[in-house]
Design a protein around this motif. Structure first.
Motif, mmCIF file in Angstrom:
data_model
loop_
_atom_site.group_PDB
_atom_site.id
_atom_site.type_symbol
_atom_site.label_atom_id
_atom_site.label_comp_id
_atom_site.label_asym_id
_atom_site.label_seq_id
_atom_site.Cartn_x
_atom_site.Cartn_y
_atom_site.Cartn_z
ATOM 1 N N VAL A 292 21.555 -7.444 37.292
ATOM 2 C CA VAL A 292 20.128 -7.754 37.276
ATOM 3 C C VAL A 292 19.406 -6.726 36.410
ATOM 4 O O VAL A 292 19.636 -5.518 36.542
ATOM 5 C CB VAL A 292 19.535 -7.724 38.702
ATOM 6 C CG1 VAL A 292 18.038 -8.017 38.666
ATOM 7 C CG2 VAL A 292 20.263 -8.703 39.610
ATOM 8 N N PHE A 293 18.519 -7.204 35.547
ATOM 9 C CA PHE A 293 17.640 -6.322 34.785
ATOM 10 C C PHE A 293 16.281 -6.304 35.470
ATOM 11 O O PHE A 293 15.666 -7.347 35.684
ATOM 12 C CB PHE A 293 17.527 -6.785 33.337
ATOM 13 C CG PHE A 293 18.771 -6.521 32.542
ATOM 14 C CD1 PHE A 293 18.908 -5.359 31.795
ATOM 15 C CD2 PHE A 293 19.830 -7.425 32.553
ATOM 16 C CE1 PHE A 293 20.067 -5.101 31.063
ATOM 17 C CE2 PHE A 293 20.992 -7.181 31.833
ATOM 18 C CZ PHE A 293 21.110 -6.017 31.088
ATOM 19 N N SER A 294 15.849 -5.093 35.838
ATOM 20 C CA SER A 294 14.621 -4.917 36.591
ATOM 21 C C SER A 294 13.767 -3.875 35.880
ATOM 22 O O SER A 294 13.993 -3.542 34.725
ATOM 23 C CB SER A 294 14.968 -4.501 38.037
ATOM 24 O OG SER A 294 13.841 -4.494 38.867
ATOM 25 N N GLY A 295 12.751 -3.369 36.568
ATOM 26 C CA GLY A 295 11.899 -2.397 35.906
ATOM 27 C C GLY A 295 10.990 -1.682 36.877
ATOM 28 O O GLY A 295 11.305 -1.587 38.055
ATOM 29 N N GLY A 296 9.837 -1.302 36.331
ATOM 30 C CA GLY A 296 9.186 -1.692 35.103
ATOM 31 C C GLY A 296 9.120 -3.213 34.903
ATOM 32 O O GLY A 296 9.306 -3.981 35.805
ATOM 33 N N GLU A 297 8.881 -3.554 33.644
ATOM 34 C CA GLU A 297 8.875 -4.958 33.228
ATOM 35 C C GLU A 297 9.915 -5.127 32.133
ATOM 36 O O GLU A 297 9.695 -4.733 30.987
ATOM 37 C CB GLU A 297 7.490 -5.362 32.729
ATOM 38 C CG GLU A 297 7.412 -6.740 32.104
ATOM 39 C CD GLU A 297 8.052 -7.814 32.973
ATOM 40 O OE1 GLU A 297 8.997 -8.477 32.502
ATOM 41 O OE2 GLU A 297 7.606 -7.980 34.136
ATOM 42 N N PRO A 298 11.076 -5.726 32.461
ATOM 43 C CA PRO A 298 12.188 -5.784 31.508
ATOM 44 C C PRO A 298 11.857 -6.510 30.215
ATOM 45 O O PRO A 298 12.365 -6.146 29.151
ATOM 46 C CB PRO A 298 13.289 -6.518 32.278
ATOM 47 C CG PRO A 298 12.919 -6.396 33.715
ATOM 48 C CD PRO A 298 11.439 -6.284 33.779
ATOM 49 N N THR A 299 11.013 -7.554 30.282
ATOM 50 C CA THR A 299 10.748 -8.321 29.068
ATOM 51 C C THR A 299 9.853 -7.573 28.084
ATOM 52 O O THR A 299 9.616 -8.051 26.976
ATOM 53 C CB THR A 299 10.110 -9.679 29.407
ATOM 54 O OG1 THR A 299 8.880 -9.465 30.103
ATOM 55 C CG2 THR A 299 11.043 -10.518 30.270
ATOM 56 N N GLY B 39 7.457 -9.793 36.249
ATOM 57 C CA GLY B 39 6.138 -10.208 36.693
ATOM 58 C C GLY B 39 5.561 -11.309 35.825
ATOM 59 O O GLY B 39 4.470 -11.807 36.100
ATOM 60 N N GLY B 40 6.271 -11.702 34.784
ATOM 61 C CA GLY B 40 5.848 -12.810 33.944
ATOM 62 C C GLY B 40 4.765 -12.484 32.936
ATOM 63 O O GLY B 40 4.103 -13.385 32.418
ATOM 64 N N MET B 41 4.573 -11.222 32.607
ATOM 65 C CA MET B 41 3.497 -10.825 31.707
ATOM 66 C C MET B 41 3.711 -11.304 30.274
ATOM 67 O O MET B 41 2.762 -11.488 29.521
ATOM 68 C CB MET B 41 3.354 -9.297 31.732
ATOM 69 C CG MET B 41 2.268 -8.743 30.836
ATOM 70 S SD MET B 41 0.623 -9.336 31.268
ATOM 71 C CE MET B 41 -0.398 -8.305 30.214
ATOM 72 N N TYR B 42 4.961 -11.532 29.890
ATOM 73 C CA TYR B 42 5.264 -11.900 28.512
ATOM 74 C C TYR B 42 6.026 -13.224 28.474
ATOM 75 O O TYR B 42 7.246 -13.258 28.297
ATOM 76 C CB TYR B 42 6.080 -10.802 27.840
ATOM 77 C CG TYR B 42 5.402 -9.451 27.865
ATOM 78 C CD1 TYR B 42 4.297 -9.196 27.057
ATOM 79 C CD2 TYR B 42 5.843 -8.438 28.717
ATOM 80 C CE1 TYR B 42 3.653 -7.966 27.081
ATOM 81 C CE2 TYR B 42 5.212 -7.205 28.746
ATOM 82 C CZ TYR B 42 4.112 -6.978 27.930
ATOM 83 O OH TYR B 42 3.481 -5.767 27.960
ATOM 84 N N ARG C 98 -0.980 -15.388 32.095
ATOM 85 C CA ARG C 98 0.368 -15.221 31.511
ATOM 86 C C ARG C 98 1.448 -15.452 32.564
ATOM 87 O O ARG C 98 2.465 -16.095 32.295
ATOM 88 C CB ARG C 98 0.509 -13.824 30.919
ATOM 89 C CG ARG C 98 -0.333 -13.593 29.673
ATOM 90 C CD ARG C 98 -0.307 -12.124 29.267
ATOM 91 N NE ARG C 98 -0.984 -11.902 28.015
ATOM 92 C CZ ARG C 98 -0.370 -11.844 26.834
ATOM 93 N NH1 ARG C 98 0.933 -11.992 26.772
ATOM 94 N NH2 ARG C 98 -1.063 -11.634 25.730
ATOM 95 N N ALA C 99 1.231 -14.911 33.760
ATOM 96 C CA ALA C 99 2.202 -15.117 34.839
ATOM 97 C C ALA C 99 2.299 -16.587 35.208
ATOM 98 O O ALA C 99 3.389 -17.095 35.502
ATOM 99 C CB ALA C 99 1.810 -14.273 36.041
ATOM 100 N N ALA C 100 1.161 -17.288 35.198
ATOM 101 C CA ALA C 100 1.170 -18.711 35.509
ATOM 102 C C ALA C 100 1.975 -19.493 34.470
ATOM 103 O O ALA C 100 2.709 -20.429 34.811
ATOM 104 C CB ALA C 100 -0.260 -19.240 35.580
ATOM 105 N N ARG C 101 1.863 -19.099 33.211
ATOM 106 C CA ARG C 101 2.646 -19.769 32.177
ATOM 107 C C ARG C 101 4.136 -19.482 32.356
ATOM 108 O O ARG C 101 4.978 -20.367 32.174
ATOM 109 C CB ARG C 101 2.188 -19.320 30.785
ATOM 110 C CG ARG C 101 2.895 -20.091 29.697
ATOM 111 C CD ARG C 101 2.466 -19.689 28.317
ATOM 112 N NE ARG C 101 3.313 -20.364 27.337
ATOM 113 C CZ ARG C 101 3.451 -19.988 26.082
ATOM 114 N NH1 ARG C 101 2.780 -18.932 25.642
ATOM 115 N NH2 ARG C 101 4.242 -20.628 25.259
#
Length: 249
Positions: free
Chosen positions: A99-106, A130-133, A170-173
């Motif tokens: 699993v890649f986690s973070g932080g925000e991996p993307t 978190g779906g930011m990107y 962004r998270a919704a997308r």
């Protein structure tokens, strides 16, 4: 997301005679900034024994963040991808996934090459995000077997909870992309009454159910100085009725 720890200094195990050596880490993946590694977990990748690789950097500043050392994207990695790759080579046949986690991996462009190498080693791949990107998420979806998507808050509370403007849309997308991808998905929300109230929590549950989310995990947050959770058994049953699978952790 789980807490990061460090990788012990160990040399990769020699290849077994008669087997082909896995591909080495590529130049693209070498740029990965890694803040830590959990060597074995049975809870961060459903149904699999896994390692968790924590990537540096996150655009959000959630008040309950338990990996604050990973927030600054400019901090150099504590571990090299070459070291993690060597560790994973030793764990083939012992671990099921990574699993890649973070932080925000993307946040990191090198995530894609690293996922490809993990798959080449024979592991299933998972992602905490978190779906930011959403655009970056979309690019790596073909290389993923499972995603844990953090739903931080209802739309009207998202900026307040994350300390960042515009992340809710962004998270919704990202959620819509995941819903149409066929990749196994777990949505989860960390909640306590000091973040947003019970009524907003139920509004969030209704919104997720309306988007056909089938698996929602509610992670109740109990931290000093924060309001205690105010859900009783009846509340939990009402939330559970909205989803095919509901968990409270």
């Amino acid at each position: 997301m789980p807490n990061a720890d460090s990788l012990p200094s160990r040399s990769p195990a020699p290849e077994v005679a008669g087997t082909a050596a896995p591909p080495p880490a590529t130049r693209g993946s070498q740029a990965l900034r890694i803040g830590g590694l959990t060597r074995l977990t049975g809870v961060d990748f459903p149904g699999r024994l896994a390692a968790v690789v924590f990537l540096q950097g996150c655009p959000w500043r959630c008040v309950y963040c338990h990996n604050p050392g990973l927030l600054d994207a400019a901090v150099p990695g504590a571990l090299s991808w070459q070291a993690v790759h060597g560790f994973l080579r030793q764990r083939r046949g012992l671990l099921d996934g990574v699993v890649f986690s973070g932080g925000e991996p993307t946040l990191q462009a090198a995530l894609g090459p690293a996922l490809a190498e993990v798959r080449a080693l024979g592991f299933a791949t998972g992602l905490h995000t978190g779906g930011m990107y959403p655009e970056r998420l979309q690019r790596v979806l073909p290389q993923l077997d499972w995603v844990g998507l953090d739903i931080k808050a209802p739309q009207h509370r998202h900026d307040q909870v994350t300390g960042t403007r515009g992340g809710g849309a962004r998270a919704a997308r990202s959620l819509r992309l995941l819903q149409h991808s066929g990749v196994a998905l777990e949505c989860r929300t960390t909640w306590h009454a000091g973040l947003f109230g019970r009524d907003d929590l139920f509004r969030l549950a209704d919104a997720l159910a309306a988007q056909a989310v089938s698996h929602w995990v509610l992670q109740t947050c109990r931290s000093p100085g924060l309001a205690a959770p105010v859900l009783d058994a009846e509340d939990l049953a009402a939330l559970a009725a909205r989803f095919a699978r509901f968990e409270c952790r």
